[in-house]
Scaffold this motif. Structure first.
Motif, short mmCIF file in Angstrom:
data_model
loop_
_atom_site.label_atom_id
_atom_site.label_comp_id
_atom_site.label_asym_id
_atom_site.label_seq_id
_atom_site.Cartn_x
_atom_site.Cartn_y
_atom_site.Cartn_z
N GLY A 1 0.86 -1.08 0.02
CA GLY A 1 0.00 -0.06 0.09
C GLY A 1 0.90 1.41 -0.11
N LEU A 2 1.98 1.14 -0.26
CA LEU A 2 2.90 2.49 -0.12
C LEU A 2 2.64 2.94 -1.62
CD1 LEU A 2 6.42 1.42 1.25
CD2 LEU A 2 4.80 3.10 2.34
N ALA A 3 2.17 4.37 -1.33
CA ALA A 3 1.84 4.99 -2.45
C ALA A 3 2.97 5.55 -3.38
CB ALA A 3 0.86 6.17 -2.12
N THR A 4 2.77 5.84 -4.66
CA THR A 4 3.95 6.59 -5.40
C THR A 4 4.64 7.81 -4.75
OG1 THR A 4 2.90 5.49 -7.50
CG2 THR A 4 4.60 7.14 -7.62
N ASP A 5 3.61 8.57 -4.12
CA ASP A 5 4.06 9.89 -3.72
C ASP A 5 5.02 9.52 -2.46
OD1 ASP A 5 1.72 9.09 -2.47
OD2 ASP A 5 1.53 11.19 -1.97
N GLU A 6 4.51 8.56 -1.59
CA GLU A 6 5.27 8.33 -0.34
C GLU A 6 6.61 7.71 -0.65
OE1 GLU A 6 5.66 7.65 3.77
OE2 GLU A 6 4.58 8.71 2.67
N LEU A 7 6.66 6.64 -1.66
CA LEU A 7 7.85 6.13 -2.19
C LEU A 7 8.90 7.31 -2.47
CD1 LEU A 7 6.77 3.13 -4.09
CD2 LEU A 7 8.04 3.30 -2.04
N MET A 8 8.33 8.13 -3.24
CA MET A 8 9.08 9.56 -3.85
C MET A 8 9.60 10.13 -2.39
SD MET A 8 10.48 11.33 -6.18
CE MET A 8 9.74 10.95 -7.77
N ARG A 9 8.73 10.45 -1.56
CA ARG A 9 9.27 10.99 -0.28
C ARG A 9 10.32 10.59 0.58
NH1 ARG A 9 11.52 13.96 2.15
NH2 ARG A 9 11.05 14.76 4.00
N LEU A 10 10.30 9.11 0.54
CA LEU A 10 11.21 8.14 1.28
C LEU A 10 12.63 8.37 0.45
CD1 LEU A 10 9.14 5.03 1.87
CD2 LEU A 10 9.93 6.78 3.33
N MET A 11 12.54 8.42 -1.04
CA MET A 11 13.65 8.58 -1.72
C MET A 11 14.42 10.05 -1.64
SD MET A 11 14.49 5.95 -3.24
CE MET A 11 13.93 5.22 -1.85
N GLN A 12 13.57 11.13 -1.37
CA GLN A 12 13.98 12.22 -1.12
C GLN A 12 14.65 12.38 0.29
OE1 GLN A 12 10.32 14.25 -1.50
NE2 GLN A 12 10.76 15.06 -3.43
N ALA A 13 14.06 11.76 1.21
CA ALA A 13 14.82 11.56 2.48
C ALA A 13 15.86 11.02 2.48
CB ALA A 13 13.80 10.80 3.41
N ASN A 14 16.11 9.88 1.76
CA ASN A 14 17.40 8.98 1.52
C ASN A 14 18.49 10.04 0.82
OD1 ASN A 14 16.41 6.67 2.65
ND2 ASN A 14 16.30 5.93 0.54
N PHE A 15 18.08 11.24 0.40
CA PHE A 15 19.08 11.95 -0.29
C PHE A 15 19.63 12.99 0.68
CE2 PHE A 15 20.44 15.80 -2.80
CZ PHE A 15 21.54 15.21 -3.66
N ASP A 16 18.55 13.70 1.64
CA ASP A 16 18.94 14.76 2.17
C ASP A 16 18.70 14.42 3.86
OD1 ASP A 16 16.35 15.02 2.38
OD2 ASP A 16 16.21 16.84 1.18
N THR A 17 17.71 14.05 4.32
CA THR A 17 17.40 13.95 5.77
C THR A 17 17.60 12.56 6.81
OG1 THR A 17 15.19 13.64 5.48
CG2 THR A 17 15.76 15.94 5.66
N ALA A 18 17.82 11.58 5.77
CA ALA A 18 18.05 10.25 6.42
C ALA A 18 19.18 10.05 6.91
CB ALA A 18 17.45 9.17 5.72
N LEU A 19 20.20 10.96 6.48
CA LEU A 19 21.87 10.85 6.81
C LEU A 19 22.22 9.47 6.38
CD1 LEU A 19 21.41 12.77 10.34
CD2 LEU A 19 21.66 13.76 8.04
N ASP A 20 22.85 8.88 7.42
CA ASP A 20 23.59 7.70 7.05
C ASP A 20 22.61 6.54 6.93
OD1 ASP A 20 26.10 8.88 6.79
OD2 ASP A 20 26.44 8.81 8.59
N ALA A 21 21.54 6.71 7.68
CA ALA A 21 20.47 5.61 7.46
C ALA A 21 19.68 5.74 6.22
CB ALA A 21 19.48 5.66 8.84
N ARG A 22 19.04 4.66 5.81
CA ARG A 22 18.17 4.79 4.77
C ARG A 22 17.05 4.12 4.94
NH1 ARG A 22 20.97 8.38 3.53
NH2 ARG A 22 22.76 8.42 1.91
N TYR A 23 16.00 4.61 4.22
CA TYR A 23 14.68 3.58 4.06
C TYR A 23 14.69 2.78 2.87
CZ TYR A 23 12.49 7.25 6.79
OH TYR A 23 12.03 8.20 7.98
N ALA A 24 14.32 1.62 3.00
CA ALA A 24 14.52 0.43 2.13
C ALA A 24 13.34 -0.65 2.33
CB ALA A 24 15.86 -0.47 2.48
N VAL A 25 13.15 -1.24 1.21
CA VAL A 25 11.77 -2.27 1.04
C VAL A 25 12.46 -3.49 0.85
CG1 VAL A 25 9.95 -2.87 0.01
CG2 VAL A 25 10.26 -0.56 0.46
N ALA A 26 12.28 -4.56 1.85
CA ALA A 26 12.59 -5.98 1.49
C ALA A 26 11.83 -6.77 2.31
CB ALA A 26 14.18 -5.81 2.34
N GLN A 27 11.41 -7.90 1.67
CA GLN A 27 10.52 -9.06 2.32
C GLN A 27 9.37 -8.38 2.78
OE1 GLN A 27 12.82 -10.60 5.66
NE2 GLN A 27 14.49 -11.41 4.39
N GLY A 28 8.60 -7.40 2.01
CA GLY A 28 7.20 -6.76 2.13
C GLY A 28 7.39 -5.86 3.35
#
Length: 187
Positions: free
Chosen positions: A94-121
């Motif tokens: 149920g992750l929407a496209t706009d939510e996935l886009m926001r996660l990728m944006q955060a990976n670039f600037d605010t998540a720092l050394d941590a990242r958002y990732a999807v695995a095993q559902g």
């Protein structure tokens, strides 16, 4: 004349040429500062984690433990010299496209050394690093950042170790890091 960004390939090429020139001038590669800590191993990492959570559970190359009621999983591969710290956030269904886009944006600037990732559902907060050069404070910071990307999901999407601005967040994150450092003081 307006300031324009260089094309990434041009920028990388310029950096490569500069680095090659600097290397040729010195005749030797730049030296990294000497480390005062022993290499990180599975045993050392388990000792640090058990100082944080004496109830931590190890199984093979994985350790599961809890910080501030948030479950963390650390998996390491000494042969590949890699580790990852992970915090489950939610189902990926149920992750929407706009939510996935926001996660990728955060990976670039605010998540720092941590990242958002999807695995095993699932959606995870993840920190990935080479195992042996990892220092204790970097490991503790990894835990804080993965916890913070999980906590801040849906809000600021922040790793939290650094904060730009005059808010309260930086003090809260620094306090958690200090607490973790004090728990493993002798390690």
């Amino acid at each position: 004349m307006p300031l324009r960004l260089l094309h990434p390939i041009v920028l990388l090429s310029a950096l490569f040429v500069y680095a090659s020139f600097a290397f040729a001038q010195d005749g030797e590669a730049p030296q990294s500062p000497p480390t005062t800590e022993p290499p990180m191993t599975m045993v050392r990492m388990a000792e640090i984690i058990r100082a944080i959570d004496p109830d931590a559970q190890a199984a093979g190359n994985a350790i599961q433990f809890v910080i501030d009621d948030i479950p963390l999983f650390v998996v390491a591969d000494p042969i590949a010299d890699r580790m990852r710290a992970m915090v489950p956030i939610r189902s990926a269904e149920g992750l929407a496209t706009d939510e996935l886009m926001r996660l990728m944006q955060a990976n670039f600037d605010t998540a720092l050394d941590a990242r958002y990732a999807v695995a095993q559902g699932r959606l995870w907060g993840v920190f990935i690093h080479p195992l042996s050069p990892l220092e204790k404070d970097q490991l503790l910071s990894a835990f804080v950042q993965t916890i913070n990307v999980a906590r801040s999901y849906g809000q600021t999407y922040s790793g939290g170790a650094l904060s730009y601005g005059g808010g309260d967040s930086n003090g809260i994150y620094q306090e958690l890091l200090k607490e973790l450092q004090e728990l493993g003081e002798e390690i």
